[in-house]
Design a protein around this motif. Structure first.
Motif, PDB file in Angstrom:
ATOM      1  N   PHE A 158       0.833  -1.211   0.000  1.00 58.84           N
ATOM      2  CA  PHE A 158       0.000   0.000   0.000  1.00 58.84           C
ATOM      3  C   PHE A 158       0.864   1.256   0.000  1.00 58.84           C
ATOM      4  CE2 PHE A 158      -3.137  -3.001   1.931  1.00 58.84           C
ATOM      5  CZ  PHE A 158      -4.009  -2.979   0.866  1.00 58.84           C
ATOM      6  N   VAL A 159       1.984   1.188   0.766  1.00 59.71           N
ATOM      7  CA  VAL A 159       2.902   2.328   0.751  1.00 59.71           C
ATOM      8  C   VAL A 159       3.425   2.550  -0.669  1.00 59.71           C
ATOM      9  CG1 VAL A 159       5.127   3.161   1.573  1.00 59.71           C
ATOM     10  CG2 VAL A 159       3.559   2.077   3.159  1.00 59.71           C
ATOM     11  N   ALA A 160       3.744   1.446  -1.361  1.00 62.07           N
ATOM     12  CA  ALA A 160       4.227   1.562  -2.738  1.00 62.07           C
ATOM     13  C   ALA A 160       3.195   2.270  -3.604  1.00 62.07           C
ATOM     14  CB  ALA A 160       4.535   0.177  -3.301  1.00 62.07           C
ATOM     15  N   MET A 161       1.919   1.953  -3.386  1.00 61.54           N
ATOM     16  CA  MET A 161       0.879   2.563  -4.216  1.00 61.54           C
ATOM     17  C   MET A 161       0.880   4.084  -4.075  1.00 61.54           C
ATOM     18  SD  MET A 161      -2.218  -0.074  -3.535  1.00 61.54           S
ATOM     19  CE  MET A 161      -2.034  -1.800  -3.955  1.00 61.54           C
ATOM     20  N   ILE A 162       0.952   4.570  -2.820  1.00 60.04           N
ATOM     21  CA  ILE A 162       0.865   6.029  -2.700  1.00 60.04           C
ATOM     22  C   ILE A 162       2.164   6.697  -3.121  1.00 60.04           C
ATOM     23  CG2 ILE A 162      -0.956   5.963  -0.957  1.00 60.04           C
ATOM     24  CD1 ILE A 162       1.124   6.801   1.073  1.00 60.04           C
ATOM     25  N   ILE A 163       3.287   5.992  -3.030  1.00 53.69           N
ATOM     26  CA  ILE A 163       4.538   6.605  -3.490  1.00 53.69           C
ATOM     27  C   ILE A 163       4.518   6.731  -5.008  1.00 53.69           C
ATOM     28  CG2 ILE A 163       7.003   6.155  -3.791  1.00 53.69           C
ATOM     29  CD1 ILE A 163       7.077   5.219  -0.946  1.00 53.69           C
ATOM     30  N   VAL A 164       4.068   5.672  -5.682  1.00 52.99           N
ATOM     31  CA  VAL A 164       4.043   5.718  -7.146  1.00 52.99           C
ATOM     32  C   VAL A 164       3.059   6.776  -7.622  1.00 52.99           C
ATOM     33  CG1 VAL A 164       3.346   4.409  -9.176  1.00 52.99           C
ATOM     34  CG2 VAL A 164       4.819   3.364  -7.481  1.00 52.99           C
ATOM     35  N   GLY A 165       1.890   6.816  -6.998  1.00 59.65           N
ATOM     36  CA  GLY A 165       0.886   7.779  -7.438  1.00 59.65           C
ATOM     37  C   GLY A 165       1.285   9.202  -7.118  1.00 59.65           C
ATOM     38  N   GLY A 166       1.848   9.384  -5.946  1.00 60.67           N
ATOM     39  CA  GLY A 166       2.225  10.724  -5.532  1.00 60.67           C
ATOM     40  C   GLY A 166       1.642  11.017  -4.167  1.00 60.67           C
ATOM     41  N   MET A 167       2.530  11.473  -3.263  1.00 58.05           N
ATOM     42  CA  MET A 167       2.094  11.785  -1.910  1.00 58.05           C
ATOM     43  C   MET A 167       1.216  13.033  -1.913  1.00 58.05           C
ATOM     44  SD  MET A 167       3.416   9.918   0.541  1.00 58.05           S
ATOM     45  CE  MET A 167       4.689   8.715   0.760  1.00 58.05           C
ATOM     46  N   GLY A 168       0.202  13.033  -1.091  1.00 60.18           N
ATOM     47  CA  GLY A 168      -0.587  14.238  -0.918  1.00 60.18           C
ATOM     48  C   GLY A 168      -1.546  14.497  -2.056  1.00 60.18           C
ATOM     49  N   SER A 169      -2.103  13.457  -2.642  1.00 64.33           N
ATOM     50  CA  SER A 169      -3.084  13.641  -3.708  1.00 64.33           C
ATOM     51  C   SER A 169      -3.979  12.415  -3.737  1.00 64.33           C
ATOM     52  CB  SER A 169      -2.376  13.836  -5.049  1.00 64.33           C
ATOM     53  OG  SER A 169      -3.195  13.414  -6.101  1.00 64.33           O
ATOM     54  N   ILE A 170      -5.300  12.644  -3.621  1.00 67.13           N
ATOM     55  CA  ILE A 170      -6.229  11.513  -3.616  1.00 67.13           C
ATOM     56  C   ILE A 170      -6.201  10.806  -4.966  1.00 67.13           C
ATOM     57  CG2 ILE A 170      -8.635  10.850  -3.346  1.00 67.13           C
ATOM     58  CD1 ILE A 170      -7.670  11.837  -0.780  1.00 67.13           C
ATOM     59  N   VAL A 171      -6.223  11.629  -6.046  1.00 67.28           N
ATOM     60  CA  VAL A 171      -6.184  11.034  -7.380  1.00 67.28           C
ATOM     61  C   VAL A 171      -4.880  10.261  -7.543  1.00 67.28           C
ATOM     62  CG1 VAL A 171      -6.366  11.487  -9.829  1.00 67.28           C
ATOM     63  CG2 VAL A 171      -7.575  12.925  -8.230  1.00 67.28           C
ATOM     64  N   GLY A 172      -3.801  10.809  -6.953  1.00 73.65           N
ATOM     65  CA  GLY A 172      -2.518  10.118  -7.010  1.00 73.65           C
ATOM     66  C   GLY A 172      -2.616   8.726  -6.411  1.00 73.65           C
ATOM     67  N   ALA A 173      -3.317   8.604  -5.276  1.00 74.22           N
ATOM     68  CA  ALA A 173      -3.472   7.284  -4.659  1.00 74.22           C
ATOM     69  C   ALA A 173      -4.174   6.338  -5.632  1.00 74.22           C
ATOM     70  CB  ALA A 173      -4.265   7.403  -3.362  1.00 74.22           C
ATOM     71  N   LEU A 174      -5.192   6.863  -6.331  1.00 77.95           N
ATOM     72  CA  LEU A 174      -5.929   6.001  -7.270  1.00 77.95           C
ATOM     73  C   LEU A 174      -5.028   5.566  -8.417  1.00 77.95           C
ATOM     74  CD1 LEU A 174      -9.343   7.891  -7.371  1.00 77.95           C
ATOM     75  CD2 LEU A 174      -8.606   6.059  -5.873  1.00 77.95           C
ATOM     76  N   VAL A 175      -4.233   6.534  -8.926  1.00 85.26           N
ATOM     77  CA  VAL A 175      -3.302   6.195 -10.013  1.00 85.26           C
ATOM     78  C   VAL A 175      -2.330   5.126  -9.530  1.00 85.26           C
ATOM     79  CG1 VAL A 175      -1.431   7.100 -11.438  1.00 85.26           C
ATOM     80  CG2 VAL A 175      -3.500   8.435 -11.120  1.00 85.26           C
ATOM     81  N   GLY A 176      -1.821   5.314  -8.305  1.00 87.25           N
ATOM     82  CA  GLY A 176      -0.866   4.349  -7.760  1.00 87.25           C
ATOM     83  C   GLY A 176      -1.480   2.972  -7.625  1.00 87.25           C
ATOM     84  N   VAL A 177      -2.715   2.913  -7.137  1.00 89.85           N
ATOM     85  CA  VAL A 177      -3.389   1.622  -7.018  1.00 89.85           C
ATOM     86  C   VAL A 177      -3.471   0.954  -8.377  1.00 89.85           C
ATOM     87  CG1 VAL A 177      -5.628   0.546  -6.600  1.00 89.85           C
ATOM     88  CG2 VAL A 177      -4.750   2.222  -5.002  1.00 89.85           C
ATOM     89  N   PHE A 178      -3.861   1.745  -9.390  1.00 90.88           N
ATOM     90  CA  PHE A 178      -3.996   1.196 -10.735  1.00 90.88           C
ATOM     91  C   PHE A 178      -2.666   0.610 -11.210  1.00 90.88           C
ATOM     92  CE2 PHE A 178      -4.027   1.746 -15.360  1.00 90.88           C
ATOM     93  CZ  PHE A 178      -5.168   1.022 -15.664  1.00 90.88           C
ATOM     94  N   VAL A 179      -1.591   1.413 -11.092  1.00 87.75           N
ATOM     95  CA  VAL A 179      -0.289   0.971 -11.619  1.00 87.75           C
ATOM     96  C   VAL A 179       0.200  -0.263 -10.861  1.00 87.75           C
ATOM     97  CG1 VAL A 179       2.118   1.638 -11.866  1.00 87.75           C
ATOM     98  CG2 VAL A 179       0.323   3.266 -12.408  1.00 87.75           C
TER      99      VAL A 179
END
Lengths: 350, 294
Positions: free
Chosen positions: A261-282
């Motif tokens: 899960f940490v990997a997901m938010i790092i890939v998507g971008g810290m401090g952005s809800i949409v970033g978390a979604l992008v990270g989950v997808f990737v």
């Protein structure tokens, strides 16, 4: 950021989540496509989408806790596990409807998370981050060692399917709509939280907790709230997980899952809800590829056997975390924003 | 009674082993301000290096132990070069996140390179336990305990009294301030990782001597974590006291409380002690109490 020439003229417009007509259209298109997805794509992909939505709920929670409030949290899988176990026990023993078990799962996880967040009143910095690892160990201990008719011990618990007015949510499509409804509510809630008073307090504490304290923010309470909200999301995600897999076992909620899960938010971008979604997808796509390709490689490299999937997943995700921290520490969302603004202001550099 | 004392002594010695592994955390923290989550993985890599040089290459112990330590130092240096040098100047948060990534990356790499097979680990310390009357003390833990104490005293002196040690302490205070005072942050972090890696390898030798080696042995990293936090992340000497307290508590719980409740409370007791002590003393027993300014 809005393009130049567009100024909000009231606080209401300034606070809006959907800011332009095009964003509204894109959102409507996305929701429409998601609603139609079970009829457009194959069952396998619907199953992957289900998994992505559940991860999205949990990753958004982690994003609020880590990305917005700046509290490193390596216990997200344990919080998810608390939620999953709560939902499983309530559903299998009391037969409560999922309309109640899912929020209750969230609440029990939030309570567990809050206990660790409370330590923030005294503990700061790395010490605080490391107590979340303790959450992981204490969760495992509790599940495995409490009497096995409570939490199933190492056998796990089988979960009855979710049911509403005689309608059983079994199979990918029915679960898809259930997951989509919950995920949509949770993500809309997340957008609300981060632009509220609480969300701004989170950002202030993340950027400098001493300065935030001087400005009148109750730093310890804010940190505890961050853990509470993050754990609530994890608990709701855990409940969805329990209803989807229909079985909970302690092996589904390890430190490694927390790191995923940490990997997901790092890939998507810290401090952005949409970033978390992008990270989950990737990350989910990467995991899916490894899970598909892995067994084929395992046939050719026989001495590793089934462990190659786990090992490969760890190597690639660990590598992804390290690479992103070194090359793109603000994540894909940041890169996307740079691309967007440079497209808009072309040919000028800024 | 004899058994009780024996349990206390064994517990204390296991605690000293935890303290040695925890010393890896503290040394890296003390010289770079980075908390290394991948410490258990460094232990297991050290274990595999020792296994490789003795069992695979077939060197004698006198040759393979120094060679393993050198190789482990190189691995630590390589990790620092590849992953951490580039992050100097970024926030400490990114460096810590990289070590979280390293935790699963190294675990996966060990699994890919060596597979899940169980391997015999060379017998480095005599297997025959020491008999004191009716008491029975494992030899590897006894020698390991002595090594831990010597290492703790030596490193404590190094970091608190020598010039180069104090330089590294300055780096742990603040990267920017240290580098503006002419201290090489890069060199300090490199040294920290080399030393941390070597300490982990010594820990692996004591822990695994005469036992079997699998990738799961890295869990000792998480067993040692409470010791490091209990002592305070900056204190090397405090590790000995913290290790002994936690080791004894764990040993007594495992031997006397667990049979009564029929569970394995022993495995979480270190964490419970750690949480309790952190609530009373937020920076552990001997950690620095920093004054923060805006």
């Amino acid at each position: 950021m809005d393009p130049s020439g567009i100024f909000p003229t009231s606080y209401r417009t300034d606070r809006r989540v959907v800011r332009t007509r095009w964003q509204m259209a894109a959102l409507a298109l996305f929701v429409g496509l998601m609603l139609a997805a079970p009829y457009l794509v194959s069952g396998r992909i619907v199953a992957i989408l289900n998994m992505m939505m559940i991860s999205a709920v949990i990753a958004v929670g982690l994003q609020i806790c880590t990305g917005y409030a700046g509290q490193i949290n390596l216990g997200q899988a344990a919080f998810m596990g608390v939620g999953a176990y709560t939902a499983a026990i309530l559903a299998s023993k009391t037969g409560l409807t999922f309309l109640l078990t899912i929020p209750l799962a969230g609440l029990s996880a939030a309570l567990f998370g809050f206990l660790f967040g409370l330590t923030a009143a005294r503990i700061k910095g790395f010490y605080l981050a490391l107590t979340t690892i303790a959450a992981q160990f204490i969760f495992h201990f509790a599940v495995l060692n409490l009497p096995s008719n409570w939490m199933g011990g190492s056998n796990g618990i089988t979960v009855p399917p979710a049911e509403l007015f005689g309608l059983r949510f079994v199979g990918e499509t029915a679960q898809f709509y259930m997951n989509f409804a919950v995920t949509a509510i949770m993500i809309a809630g997340a957008f609300g939280i981060v632009r509220s008073r609480f969300g701004r307090a989170f950002v202030a504490v993340r950027d400098d907790d001493v300065a935030a304290g001087i400005m009148g923010i109750n730093v310890a309470a804010t940190k505890a709230n961050a853990f509470l909200i993050g754990a609530f999301y994890a608990g709701v995600g855990g409940a969805l997980w329990a209803y989807m897999i229909r079985f909970v076992g302690v092996d589904q909620f390890t430190l490694f899952h927390s790191i995923f899960f940490v990997a997901m938010i790092i890939v998507g971008g810290m401090g952005s809800i949409v970033g978390a979604l992008v990270g989950v997808f990737v990350i989910r796509i990467i995991q899916e590829i490894i899970a598909t390709v892995g067994p084929n490689i395992a046939d050719s490299v026989s001495f590793l056997g089934g462990d190659i999937v786990f090992a490969g997943m760890n190597v690639i995700l660990g590598g992804v975390i390290a690479l992103f921290m070194i090359l793109e520490p603000k994540g894909l969302m940041h890169r996307w924003n740079i691309m967007k603004s440079s497209y808009r202001i072309w040919p000028f550099p800024y | 009674m004899v058994y009780f004392i024996n349990d206390i002594i064994t517990g204390a010695l296991i605690g000293l082993l935890y303290a040695l592994v925890a010393m890896g955390f503290v040394v890296i923290y003390r010289a770079s301000k980075v908390f290394n989550f991948a410490q258990g993985e460094l232990v297991i890599i050290g274990g595999f290096i020792v296994w490789f040089t003795t069992m695979q290459v077939g060197l004698s112990l006198w040759l393979s132990i120094p060679l393993s330590l050198v190789l482990a130092g190189l691995v630590g240096y390589a990790i620092e070069r590849i992953f951490l040098t580039k992050l100097i100047g970024e926030s400490v948060f990114s460096m810590v996140m990289v070590t979280v990534g390293l935790l699963i990356l190294l675990r996966g790499l060990v699994l890919l390179l060596f597979g899940p097979a169980v391997r015999p680990f060379p017998i480095i310390f005599p297997l025959k336990p020491l008999f004191l009357g009716d008491m029975l003390i494992p030899m590897n833990l006894l020698i390991g305990g002595i090594i831990t104490v010597v290492a703790a005293v030596g490193l404590s002196w190094f970091f608190n009294r020598t010039r180069s040690g104090l330089r590294m302490t300055a780096v742990a205070e603040d990267h920017v301030v240290a580098s503006s005072m002419g201290i090489s942050v890069k060199g300090s972090i490199a040294f920290a990782w080399i030393l941390g890696s070597i300490l982990s390898t010594i820990g692996a030798m004591i822990f695994l001597s005469g036992k079997s080696l699998t990738f799961l042995a890295s869990d000792i990293g998480f067993a040692a974590l409470p010791v490091a936090l209990f002592a305070g992340l900056e204190s090397i000497g405090g590790l000995i006291l913290a290790g002994v307290i936690i080791g004894v508590a764990q040993s007594l719980t495992t031997n006397y409380l667990d049979p009564m409740i029929g569970g394995s409370l022993g495995s979480v007791v270190p964490y419970i002690i750690m949480l309790a002590i952190l609530l009373v003393r937020p920076t552990g027993l001997f950690g620095w109490r920093t004054i923060e300014r805006v």
